[in-house]
Design an enzyme around this catalytic site. Sequence first.
Site, PDB file in Angstrom:
ATOM      1  N   GLU A  23     -14.934  27.171 -18.314  1.00 45.28           N
ATOM      2  CA  GLU A  23     -13.270  26.832 -18.565  1.00 45.28           C
ATOM      3  C   GLU A  23     -12.299  28.029 -19.373  1.00 45.28           C
ATOM      4  O   GLU A  23     -11.624  28.512 -18.675  1.00 45.28           O
ATOM      5  CB  GLU A  23     -12.986  25.492 -18.893  1.00 45.28           C
ATOM      6  CG  GLU A  23     -13.665  24.208 -18.056  1.00 45.28           C
ATOM      7  CD  GLU A  23     -13.440  23.051 -18.717  1.00 45.28           C
ATOM      8  OE1 GLU A  23     -13.781  21.915 -18.144  1.00 45.28           O
ATOM      9  OE2 GLU A  23     -13.196  22.950 -19.875  1.00 45.28           O
ATOM     10  N   LYS A  41     -19.085  12.206 -23.631  1.00 45.09           N
ATOM     11  CA  LYS A  41     -18.573  13.119 -22.434  1.00 45.09           C
ATOM     12  C   LYS A  41     -18.846  14.721 -22.893  1.00 45.09           C
ATOM     13  O   LYS A  41     -18.245  14.695 -24.249  1.00 45.09           O
ATOM     14  CB  LYS A  41     -17.239  12.865 -21.976  1.00 45.09           C
ATOM     15  CG  LYS A  41     -16.705  13.571 -21.113  1.00 45.09           C
ATOM     16  CD  LYS A  41     -15.440  13.283 -20.414  1.00 45.09           C
ATOM     17  CE  LYS A  41     -15.321  13.704 -19.001  1.00 45.09           C
ATOM     18  NZ  LYS A  41     -14.837  14.969 -18.907  1.00 45.09           N
ATOM     19  N   HIS A  52     -17.629  25.726   2.868  1.00 48.81           N
ATOM     20  CA  HIS A  52     -16.410  24.780   3.247  1.00 48.81           C
ATOM     21  C   HIS A  52     -16.647  23.830   2.035  1.00 48.81           C
ATOM     22  O   HIS A  52     -15.851  22.671   2.219  1.00 48.81           O
ATOM     23  CB  HIS A  52     -16.227  24.663   4.426  1.00 48.81           C
ATOM     24  CG  HIS A  52     -15.665  25.734   5.435  1.00 48.81           C
ATOM     25  ND1 HIS A  52     -14.533  26.245   5.550  1.00 48.81           N
ATOM     26  CD2 HIS A  52     -16.800  26.143   6.035  1.00 48.81           C
ATOM     27  CE1 HIS A  52     -14.965  27.122   6.635  1.00 48.81           C
ATOM     28  NE2 HIS A  52     -16.154  27.195   6.992  1.00 48.81           N
ATOM     29  N   SER A  61     -14.407  14.794 -25.076  1.00 49.05           N
ATOM     30  CA  SER A  61     -13.428  13.991 -25.165  1.00 49.05           C
ATOM     31  C   SER A  61     -12.960  13.286 -26.460  1.00 49.05           C
ATOM     32  O   SER A  61     -13.951  12.794 -27.122  1.00 49.05           O
ATOM     33  CB  SER A  61     -13.640  12.704 -24.226  1.00 49.05           C
ATOM     34  OG  SER A  61     -12.535  12.060 -24.023  1.00 49.05           O
TER      35      SER A  61
END
Length: 462
Positions: free
Chosen positions: A324, A317, A181, A311
Amino acid sequence: MEYRIEHDTMGEVKVPLNALYSAQTQRAVENFPISGTTLERAHIAALAQIKKSAALANASLNVLKPEVAMAIAEAADTVISGKHDGEFPVDIFQTGSGTSSNMNMNEVLANLATAILGDNVHPNDHVNASQSSNDVFPTSVHVAVTSALIHDLLPSLDHLAKSLEKKAKLWATVVKAGRTHLMDATPVTLGQEFGGYAAQIRYAIERVQATIVRVAEVPLGGTAVGTGINTPKGFPQEVIRLLADETKLPITEARDHFEAQGARDALVEGMGALRVLAVSLTKINNDLRWMGSGPNAGLGELHIPDLQPGSSIMPGKVNPVIPEAVMMVCARVIGNDATVAWAGATGNFELNVAIPVMGNALLESIRLLSNSMRLLADKTIEGLEVNEERALALAESSPSIVTPLNKFIGYEAAAKIAKHAVTKSLTVREATIELGYVDGEKLTMEQLDKALDVLSMTRPAQ
């Protein structure tokens, strides 16, 4: 653009001057300017392989003169090689039987064979002899999909499974927090998690292999409605024998030609195996993204290889770009599964009328999955690094490691320890001692230390 005038049964058509196709293909180009997406390369090759096999079968059964059949076969070989891919401009959103693409292939091969033979080869009378779009085109989808599953998808699955298994072995004793969970649970090893991922991929291999026997069953020889009208005796068996030899695939004749032309259930089944794979890959890549989140404000248990700046505004970053990309592939595949399921249900009586879009959805899904799984293995899994100290610290900070104390002090007392540890920002060990549960009778210090060994929690049966 310069044109020439071609004729078909509906009259004159202007066709690009140097095109290898003829009137019916041009009509389809003009009738279906819908998506700009044409047949997959593998599908074009499969159609040509069928035409080659049909020509040779027709020659052996005295339907075609040997020299005509050989000219068609020679022309087909050039198409199979990919030399003429640009000559197949028909959109996948066309007549549902694939007649336009079948005639596109007939016309290209007829024109090529005419040049080879030095005599007229007709697209219908010769190239399409003993055939119908209604058995040829679905057969071409089954052949292309079977080939793609065997030669592309299964090797890519095995490649990814081996990559995951390598990490599972490497990290067999690296302890980390278990999570259910998305909440702290009892510890596991990173090796156990990656072994689970590898098993998902191994199961995917089994699912794909289980579908091949039905996907490789083809309706060729049934012609218009499954009865085999306009075919000589023995044609289905001979053409399928030649096709299996040509493709080196486990192609077999449909056990029931009426099922094989009226329904496309095997394609729906095959797509279902791809859907399950997409679900598995989504789960795996989401876990990788979570474990790699950070570097400071996330879980930070894994370092995903840095591949490119992440980025345009935030210097330094870096993002998990391969996971993805794979997840977007999975989204596409799941959408394609919906397309194939819906299309598979659209048949009426003796023919499904959505075969081109089914073939496109399956072949695109196989191509995307095959390519993305190899990238995932080579550009992400291979270079993953684990932050063992961080993973261990998180595992030891989980209040759920109190679970082994149940057998000493009971569930309710253990729950009090867990809540106290969270409230006071203590370790479970500290909270147990502070609450006075180490009394030397129910629980000794030695028992406490042994029970709270997080590595032993990952293999309690040993």
